[in-house]
Write a protein that holds these residues in place. Structure first.
Motif, PDB file in Angstrom:
ATOM      1  N   LEU A   1     -30.914   1.134  85.393  1.00  0.00           N
ATOM      2  CA  LEU A   1     -30.503   2.323  84.647  1.00  0.00           C
ATOM      3  C   LEU A   1     -28.995   2.474  84.784  1.00  0.00           C
ATOM      4  CD1 LEU A   1     -33.275   4.850  85.717  1.00  0.00           C
ATOM      5  CD2 LEU A   1     -33.124   3.569  83.582  1.00  0.00           C
ATOM      6  N   GLY A   2     -28.333   2.690  83.661  1.00  0.00           N
ATOM      7  CA  GLY A   2     -26.888   2.865  83.671  1.00  0.00           C
ATOM      8  C   GLY A   2     -26.505   4.280  83.310  1.00  0.00           C
ATOM      9  N   ASN A   3     -25.230   4.564  83.450  1.00  0.00           N
ATOM     10  CA  ASN A   3     -24.686   5.858  83.040  1.00  0.00           C
ATOM     11  C   ASN A   3     -23.785   5.616  81.837  1.00  0.00           C
ATOM     12  OD1 ASN A   3     -23.339   8.247  82.639  1.00  0.00           O
ATOM     13  ND2 ASN A   3     -22.809   8.553  84.785  1.00  0.00           N
ATOM     14  N   PHE A   4     -24.205   6.123  80.679  1.00  0.00           N
ATOM     15  CA  PHE A   4     -23.478   5.909  79.433  1.00  0.00           C
ATOM     16  C   PHE A   4     -22.987   7.229  78.846  1.00  0.00           C
ATOM     17  CE2 PHE A   4     -26.812   2.775  80.063  1.00  0.00           C
ATOM     18  CZ  PHE A   4     -26.034   1.631  80.189  1.00  0.00           C
TER      19      PHE A   4
ATOM     20  N   LEU B   1     -42.597   1.938  71.504  1.00  0.00           N
ATOM     21  CA  LEU B   1     -43.409   2.498  72.586  1.00  0.00           C
ATOM     22  C   LEU B   1     -42.778   2.084  73.908  1.00  0.00           C
ATOM     23  CD1 LEU B   1     -46.960   1.468  71.259  1.00  0.00           C
ATOM     24  CD2 LEU B   1     -45.596   3.495  70.660  1.00  0.00           C
ATOM     25  N   GLY B   2     -42.311   3.051  74.662  1.00  0.00           N
ATOM     26  CA  GLY B   2     -41.617   2.760  75.909  1.00  0.00           C
ATOM     27  C   GLY B   2     -40.125   2.678  75.654  1.00  0.00           C
ATOM     28  N   VAL B   3     -39.454   3.804  75.619  1.00  0.00           N
ATOM     29  CA  VAL B   3     -38.071   3.887  75.151  1.00  0.00           C
ATOM     30  C   VAL B   3     -37.050   3.708  76.281  1.00  0.00           C
ATOM     31  CG1 VAL B   3     -36.429   5.378  73.958  1.00  0.00           C
ATOM     32  CG2 VAL B   3     -38.828   5.410  73.308  1.00  0.00           C
ATOM     33  N   MET B   4     -37.402   4.108  77.499  1.00  0.00           N
ATOM     34  CA  MET B   4     -36.498   4.084  78.648  1.00  0.00           C
ATOM     35  C   MET B   4     -35.186   4.781  78.281  1.00  0.00           C
ATOM     36  SD  MET B   4     -36.320   3.353  81.855  1.00  0.00           S
ATOM     37  CE  MET B   4     -37.300   2.034  82.508  1.00  0.00           C
ATOM     38  N   GLN B   5     -34.051   4.083  78.306  1.00  0.00           N
ATOM     39  CA  GLN B   5     -32.768   4.703  77.969  1.00  0.00           C
ATOM     40  C   GLN B   5     -32.395   4.513  76.499  1.00  0.00           C
ATOM     41  OE1 GLN B   5     -30.200   3.176  81.325  1.00  0.00           O
ATOM     42  NE2 GLN B   5     -29.712   5.355  81.433  1.00  0.00           N
ATOM     43  N   GLY B   6     -33.142   3.701  75.765  1.00  0.00           N
ATOM     44  CA  GLY B   6     -32.911   3.582  74.323  1.00  0.00           C
ATOM     45  C   GLY B   6     -32.154   2.358  73.863  1.00  0.00           C
TER      46      GLY B   6
ATOM     47  N   ARG C   1     -35.084   9.893  80.507  1.00  0.00           N
ATOM     48  CA  ARG C   1     -34.037   8.876  80.690  1.00  0.00           C
ATOM     49  C   ARG C   1     -33.184   8.676  79.438  1.00  0.00           C
ATOM     50  NH1 ARG C   1     -38.723   6.990  83.429  1.00  0.00           N
ATOM     51  NH2 ARG C   1     -39.317   6.132  81.443  1.00  0.00           N
ATOM     52  N   ILE C   2     -33.699   9.061  78.268  1.00  0.00           N
ATOM     53  CA  ILE C   2     -32.910   8.926  77.035  1.00  0.00           C
ATOM     54  C   ILE C   2     -32.249  10.246  76.634  1.00  0.00           C
ATOM     55  CG2 ILE C   2     -34.786   9.367  75.396  1.00  0.00           C
ATOM     56  CD1 ILE C   2     -33.571   7.108  73.645  1.00  0.00           C
ATOM     57  N   LEU C   3     -32.736  11.351  77.123  1.00  0.00           N
ATOM     58  CA  LEU C   3     -32.207  12.662  76.723  1.00  0.00           C
ATOM     59  C   LEU C   3     -30.695  12.807  76.905  1.00  0.00           C
ATOM     60  CD1 LEU C   3     -35.034  15.156  77.724  1.00  0.00           C
ATOM     61  CD2 LEU C   3     -34.433  14.299  75.445  1.00  0.00           C
TER      62      LEU C   3
ATOM     63  N   TYR D   1     -28.510  10.811  76.271  1.00  0.00           N
ATOM     64  CA  TYR D   1     -27.834  10.035  75.225  1.00  0.00           C
ATOM     65  C   TYR D   1     -28.354  10.365  73.826  1.00  0.00           C
ATOM     66  CZ  TYR D   1     -27.289   7.903  79.694  1.00  0.00           C
ATOM     67  OH  TYR D   1     -27.051   7.735  81.037  1.00  0.00           O
ATOM     68  N   LYS D   2     -29.241  11.326  73.763  1.00  0.00           N
ATOM     69  CA  LYS D   2     -29.831  11.703  72.474  1.00  0.00           C
ATOM     70  C   LYS D   2     -28.763  12.130  71.472  1.00  0.00           C
ATOM     71  CE  LYS D   2     -33.566  14.539  70.615  1.00  0.00           C
ATOM     72  NZ  LYS D   2     -34.471  15.647  70.883  1.00  0.00           N
ATOM     73  N   ARG D   3     -27.683  12.691  71.967  1.00  0.00           N
ATOM     74  CA  ARG D   3     -26.602  13.154  71.087  1.00  0.00           C
ATOM     75  C   ARG D   3     -25.994  12.013  70.269  1.00  0.00           C
ATOM     76  NH1 ARG D   3     -22.221  11.312  73.438  1.00  0.00           N
ATOM     77  NH2 ARG D   3     -22.249  10.985  75.673  1.00  0.00           N
ATOM     78  N   VAL D   4     -25.873  10.812  70.849  1.00  0.00           N
ATOM     79  CA  VAL D   4     -25.286   9.698  70.074  1.00  0.00           C
ATOM     80  C   VAL D   4     -26.254   9.218  69.000  1.00  0.00           C
ATOM     81  CG1 VAL D   4     -23.648   8.950  71.851  1.00  0.00           C
ATOM     82  CG2 VAL D   4     -25.918   7.883  71.738  1.00  0.00           C
ATOM     83  N   PHE D   5     -27.558   9.326  69.270  1.00  0.00           N
ATOM     84  CA  PHE D   5     -28.567   8.993  68.260  1.00  0.00           C
ATOM     85  C   PHE D   5     -28.533  10.032  67.138  1.00  0.00           C
ATOM     86  CE2 PHE D   5     -30.084   6.673  71.914  1.00  0.00           C
ATOM     87  CZ  PHE D   5     -30.615   5.509  71.375  1.00  0.00           C
ATOM     88  N   GLU D   6     -28.454  11.298  67.515  1.00  0.00           N
ATOM     89  CA  GLU D   6     -28.417  12.379  66.520  1.00  0.00           C
ATOM     90  C   GLU D   6     -27.155  12.319  65.670  1.00  0.00           C
ATOM     91  OE1 GLU D   6     -29.058  15.699  69.124  1.00  0.00           O
ATOM     92  OE2 GLU D   6     -31.239  15.594  68.849  1.00  0.00           O
TER      93      GLU D   6
END
Length: 185
Positions: A3-6, A50-55, A78-80, A82-87
């Motif tokens: 797991l990284g910090n992005f 199915l199984g997103v982890m960090q995305g 774990r993806i929340l 970074y959800k802002r970059v997806f949005e």
């Protein structure tokens, strides 16, 4: 899986570049070959994961031109971050992205029809077969699996292929392994 910090990533392109680089640095270049199997076939398609982890693979699919993406995981925490970059990407490029926190074997919240499905959740034969029972009938073209060198996943895919209207398209045996199967014509 590392797991990284992005949190410093400003957009989806930077996020994908950074997360894939981390995965390949930590696990070897072949580790993320499942991304390539997805990215080759997803343009203009509806993609479900199915199984997103960090995305990481989700980001790759979206950047490769998926017109819609459905991300299902039992735990989206774990993806929340970074959800802002997806949005942001979704808004700028008019790509629909849905995040569903749920058991991937729940028929009532399957996320519906898709062209391309990626399975990388719980790595057991039984769970993978349950996911295939729920989701495969809703897939029109391809199913991609990560970690197929895990005995349970490999066994599940081979058992599924033996019984169903799907054929092996690509099998990557290096590192953790990956497979792409396609629906028979």
């Amino acid at each position: 899986m590392i797991l990284g910090n992005f949190s410093d990533c400003e957009d989806l392109h930077q996020f994908y570049q950074d997360i894939r680089m981390l995965h390949e640095k930590e696990h070897g270049r072949e580790y993320a070959k499942n991304h390539d199997l997805i990215n080759e076939v997803v343009q203009g398609k509806i993609y479900k994961e199915l199984g997103v982890m960090q995305g990481a693979s989700l980001a790759g699919a979206i950047l490769s031109g998926a017109k819609e993406a459905i991300a299902i995981d039992i735990d989206l925490s774990r993806i929340l971050p970074y959800k802002r970059v997806f949005e942001k990407y979704s808004h700028e490029h008019l790509v629909k992205i849905y995040f569903i926190e749920n058991d991937s074997t729940d028929i009532n919240l399957s996320g519906g029809f898709c062209d391309v499905l990626h399975i990388d959740s719980k790595h057991t034969k039984n769970h993978c077969l349950k996911e295939l029972a729920v989701h495969a009938p809703l897939v029109s073209e391809y199913i991609i699996f990560h970690d197929t060198n895990v005995k349970g996943i490999n066994d599940a895919v081979l058992e599924f292929l033996d019984k169903e209207a799907w054929v092996l398209d690509v099998h990557i045996k290096e590192n953790v392994g990956a497979m792409r199967i396609k629906r028979k014509c």
